[in-house]
Motif scaffolding. Structure first.
Motif, PDB file in Angstrom:
ATOM      1  N   ASN A 114      10.889   6.475  -1.980  1.00  0.00           N
ATOM      2  CA  ASN A 114       9.672   5.539  -1.711  1.00  0.00           C
ATOM      3  C   ASN A 114      10.200   4.316  -1.968  1.00  0.00           C
ATOM      4  O   ASN A 114       8.771   3.551  -2.070  1.00  0.00           O
ATOM      5  N   GLN A 115      11.236   3.880  -1.804  1.00  0.00           N
ATOM      6  CA  GLN A 115      11.320   2.550  -1.448  1.00  0.00           C
ATOM      7  C   GLN A 115      11.701   2.760   0.225  1.00  0.00           C
ATOM      8  O   GLN A 115      12.656   2.922   0.360  1.00  0.00           O
ATOM      9  N   ASN A 116      10.067   1.992   0.690  1.00  0.00           N
ATOM     10  CA  ASN A 116      10.146   2.024   1.972  1.00  0.00           C
ATOM     11  C   ASN A 116       9.355   1.098   2.267  1.00  0.00           C
ATOM     12  O   ASN A 116       8.706   0.424   1.262  1.00  0.00           O
ATOM     13  N   TRP A 117       9.074   0.915   4.187  1.00  0.00           N
ATOM     14  CA  TRP A 117       8.946  -0.575   4.594  1.00  0.00           C
ATOM     15  C   TRP A 117       8.188  -0.034   6.117  1.00  0.00           C
ATOM     16  O   TRP A 117       9.315   0.191   6.812  1.00  0.00           O
ATOM     17  N   VAL A 118       7.605  -0.561   6.093  1.00  0.00           N
ATOM     18  CA  VAL A 118       6.446  -0.465   7.913  1.00  0.00           C
ATOM     19  C   VAL A 118       5.435  -1.851   8.247  1.00  0.00           C
ATOM     20  O   VAL A 118       5.285  -2.456   7.522  1.00  0.00           O
ATOM     21  N   SER A 119       6.437  -2.537   9.074  1.00  0.00           N
ATOM     22  CA  SER A 119       5.739  -3.778  10.140  1.00  0.00           C
ATOM     23  C   SER A 119       4.456  -3.509  10.029  1.00  0.00           C
ATOM     24  O   SER A 119       3.613  -2.592   9.770  1.00  0.00           O
ATOM     25  N   ASP A 120       3.862  -4.776   9.894  1.00  0.00           N
ATOM     26  CA  ASP A 120       2.056  -4.795   9.619  1.00  0.00           C
ATOM     27  C   ASP A 120       1.912  -4.398  11.568  1.00  0.00           C
ATOM     28  O   ASP A 120       1.047  -3.968  11.955  1.00  0.00           O
ATOM     29  N   LYS A 121       3.365  -4.897  12.246  1.00  0.00           N
ATOM     30  CA  LYS A 121       2.854  -5.189  13.910  1.00  0.00           C
ATOM     31  C   LYS A 121       3.323  -2.911  14.238  1.00  0.00           C
ATOM     32  O   LYS A 121       2.372  -2.512  14.955  1.00  0.00           O
ATOM     33  N   LEU A 122       4.026  -2.331  13.528  1.00  0.00           N
ATOM     34  CA  LEU A 122       3.896  -1.091  14.219  1.00  0.00           C
ATOM     35  C   LEU A 122       2.698  -0.297  13.525  1.00  0.00           C
ATOM     36  O   LEU A 122       2.504   0.025  14.008  1.00  0.00           O
TER      37      LEU A 122
END
Length: 636
Positions: A114-122
């Motif tokens: 649950n500690q995750n991140w997805v870039s805005d561009k992706l």
């Protein structure tokens, strides 16, 4: 702060107030950021400076003027502080986050998904994927069975200990390479897009088959195709080939697996270096072994292309060939670059060959780390012919030695000679070591050539008459020699067979041959020294000087490089440097030999500064063994 640096180093010696203010301003930014501030100062100039640095906010202090100061260890302690006390690992886990706006990236914690991140561009580019529901598996769910198998294999390589891996797959009909990076508790991913059409931009085989599987870069075949297409359409190209000078030593010392991991990491660095450039104007590739290529279409003025290309090559070396950390061990890399510039030709093979020859020139000990090719087509043909001829030169006894006398300064007495290689070429006459050794290295004959020269030198000296039994013989040792596990055995076997005494033998090692191989070199040299062989560092002061050599190697002599000796009678700076080297050598109980002495003025200064021996044209240049024997008998 944007760079996610873990340590700030502030040197306050020459600007104490500015330095203290800098420390204070940096410290004010550091709440919850886990950064160390290391202050460098000179306590002999201001004895309360440590307290002032502490009060300003520094976390660490080093009296850099102290002769026992160790900056590397100070940095190690600062990093440990960051890692263990202030959560520096958290900073490294989020290393890629500041690139949110420029890359299609993601990351997740291996401990808590649950500690995750997805870039805005992706997110924007893959709007059909529900990253809110599937932030970790969103892309994986779109893949085919075969592609999922490849992803599991790449993740398996990370679990097995590899810091990086890559996997190819389709994403919404587009070819991509998915680069994976493990920072310890987080896994990061970054997408690199491949062209839809393999022929786009004039590149054939730019898809998966055109990739070097180890580094992830394009392979040599694609690189040649890319270069050929640009030359054909009339572009002006700058070709930079970068190579590791100590890769053979690394493979020998650490094993093939570590060598492969280094290739992977350099590939990732070069990929990141060039990823934002247009694929139509810039290309990075691994062309063979330890050699990489960066090619650019030159769009600026031809007047400054050489200067700016050198600057760019130097930046590539600094940014992409720094130390590599593998399983907690920092491995230093010694990289060089060769540059070739072309316009109006369609011969990509000639352009690549010119860049490779420039790289080989840069690889020679003591040379500048970046060389620009000045070779013509005729030069290339000559080089190729020499490489072919050298393979037969050893069998035909064309390799000879010349001997340069070494003189004791205070008495003028002849004390020995240095053996220098010469090639008696049937058409070109005598060729010196400056040409011979680069040709041997390109032809893969360096180790064979060095062994031949050692045998020849020892046999020649063993024939000196008994009246010259006081003379010493110096022979040069190459990086190839030092990388051989049987180094000591080979030297002693050649000495025993020749009959020349080990206690009258000196081995000369150029400083640059020791980089990245210090412990191994110390072991080999200590072994031969036990038999009475003496050890000298050649060309000391040429840019690779390190007190670590003097501390860790079993040395008897320092040889001052001729480049320093040459200007000693006219340059105050060179006099200071030479005087410092001699003084330091004396404090370590090392004798000093000055090379390249050509004038009485140079010799006078060396005498005043306490240099013990010299060699150079003031007394004699390199001469044949027969001429040397006559010279020695007359001197005696």
């Amino acid at each position: 702060m944007a760079s996610n640096s873990l340590i700030a180093v502030v040197d306050v010696r020459d600007a104490i107030q500015d330095g203290l203010q800098a420390i204070s301003e940096i410290a004010a930014l550091l709440d919850n950021n886990g950064i160390a501030i290391l202050a460098l100062a000179d306590q002999s100039a201001q004895d309360d400076i440590a307290a002032k640095c502490h009060n300003a906010g520094a976390t660490h202090f080093l009296d850099i003027a102290n002769p026992y100061a160790d900056l590397q260890q100070a940095l190690n302690f600062a990093y440990r502080y960051v890692e263990n006390i202030r959560g520096g690992m958290e900073a490294t886990q989020h290393f890629n986050n500041f690139l949110t706006q420029v890359d299609e990236q993601w990351s997740f914690s291996k401990k808590a998904l649950n500690q995750n991140w997805v870039s805005d561009k992706l997110r924007d580019s893959q709007s059909s994927i529900d990253f809110s529901t599937y932030p970790v598996t969103g892309i994986y769910r779109t893949l085919s069975t075969e592609e999922r198998s490849r992803v599991r294999g790449a993740m398996g390589r990370l679990r097995a200990g590899s810091a990086q891996a890559a996997v190819t797959h389709y994403l919404n009909g587009e070819k991509v390479i998915h680069h994976l990076h493990d920072t310890g508790t987080y896994v990061h991913g970054r997408l690199e897009r491949l062209f839809l059409d393999d022929g786009e931009h004039g590149v054939t085989g730019n898809g998966w088959a055109g990739r070097d599987l180890l580094s992830g870069l394009r392979n040599g075949s694609v690189a040649r195709s890319w270069i050929r297409s640009r030359l054909t359409r009339g572009d002006r190209l700058v070709l930079i080939i970068l190579g590791l000078r100590n890769f053979g030593i690394i493979n020998t010392a650490y094993g093939r697996a570590v060598g492969d991991e280094i290739m992977r990491q350099i590939g990732q660095r070069l990929m990141a270096e060039t990823m934002n450039a247009s694929p139509d104007s810039c290309m990075a590739a691994r062309i063979d072994g330890q050699n990489f290529m960066v090619a650019r279409v030159w769009e600026g003025s031809p007047d400054d292309e050489a200067e700016k290309s050198i600057d760019y090559a130097e930046q590539l070396l600094v940014r992409n060939f720094g130390p590599v950390t593998i399983k907690g061990r920092d491995i230093g890399l010694v990289a060089r670059a060769g540059i070739a510039i072309e316009h109006g030709s369609s011969d990509e093979a000639l352009l690549i060959r010119r860049a490779i020859l420039a790289l080989k020139e840069a690889m020679v000990a003591g040379a500048s780390p970046v060389k620009v090719s000045g070779s013509t087509k005729a030069d290339i043909m000559l080089e190729q012919q020499l490489e072919s001829d050298l393979a037969h030169a050893l069998d035909r006894d064309e390799i000879a030695i010349a001997l340069q006398p070494q003189i004791k300064i205070d008495t003028g007495q002849l004390v020995g000679a240095e053996a220098l290689a010469r090639w008696n070429h049937p058409k070109l006459g005598f060729l010196g070591a400056d040409l011979l050794f680069p040709v041997a290295e390109r032809a893969g004959l360096m180790k064979l050539l060095s062994a031949h020269i050692h045998k020849l030198a020892f046999v020649t000296a063993a024939k000196w008459p008994s009246s010259l039994s006081f003379l010493r013989l110096s022979v040069n040792v190459t990086a190839s020699d030092l990388s051989d596990g049987d180094f000591a055995a080979n030297i002693m076997r050649n000495l025993t067979r020749s009959g020349f005494p080990a206690e009258r033998t000196t081995l000369e090692i150029t400083e640059s041959e020791l980089i990245g191989n210090l412990l191994s070199a110390a072991k080999h040299l200590s072994a031969v020294r036990e038999y009475g062989v003496r050890i000298a560092i050649d060309d000391f002061g040429t840019g690779y000087s390190s007190l670590a050599y003097l501390k860790n190697l079993p040395l008897d002599y320092l040889k001052i490089d001729s480049g320093l000796t040459k200007d000693i009678s006219g340059s105050v700076k060179d006099q200071v440097v030479v005087k410092s080297i001699i003084k330091m050598a004396h404090s370590l109980d090392l004798a000093v030999i000055a090379e390249g002495v050509e004038t009485e003025a140079q010799l006078k200064i060396l005498t005043q500064q306490g240099c013990k021996y010299y060699q150079g044209f003031l007394q004699s240049g390199p001469i044949s063994p027969d001429e040397f024997e006559i010279f020695a008998l007359r001197s005696n």
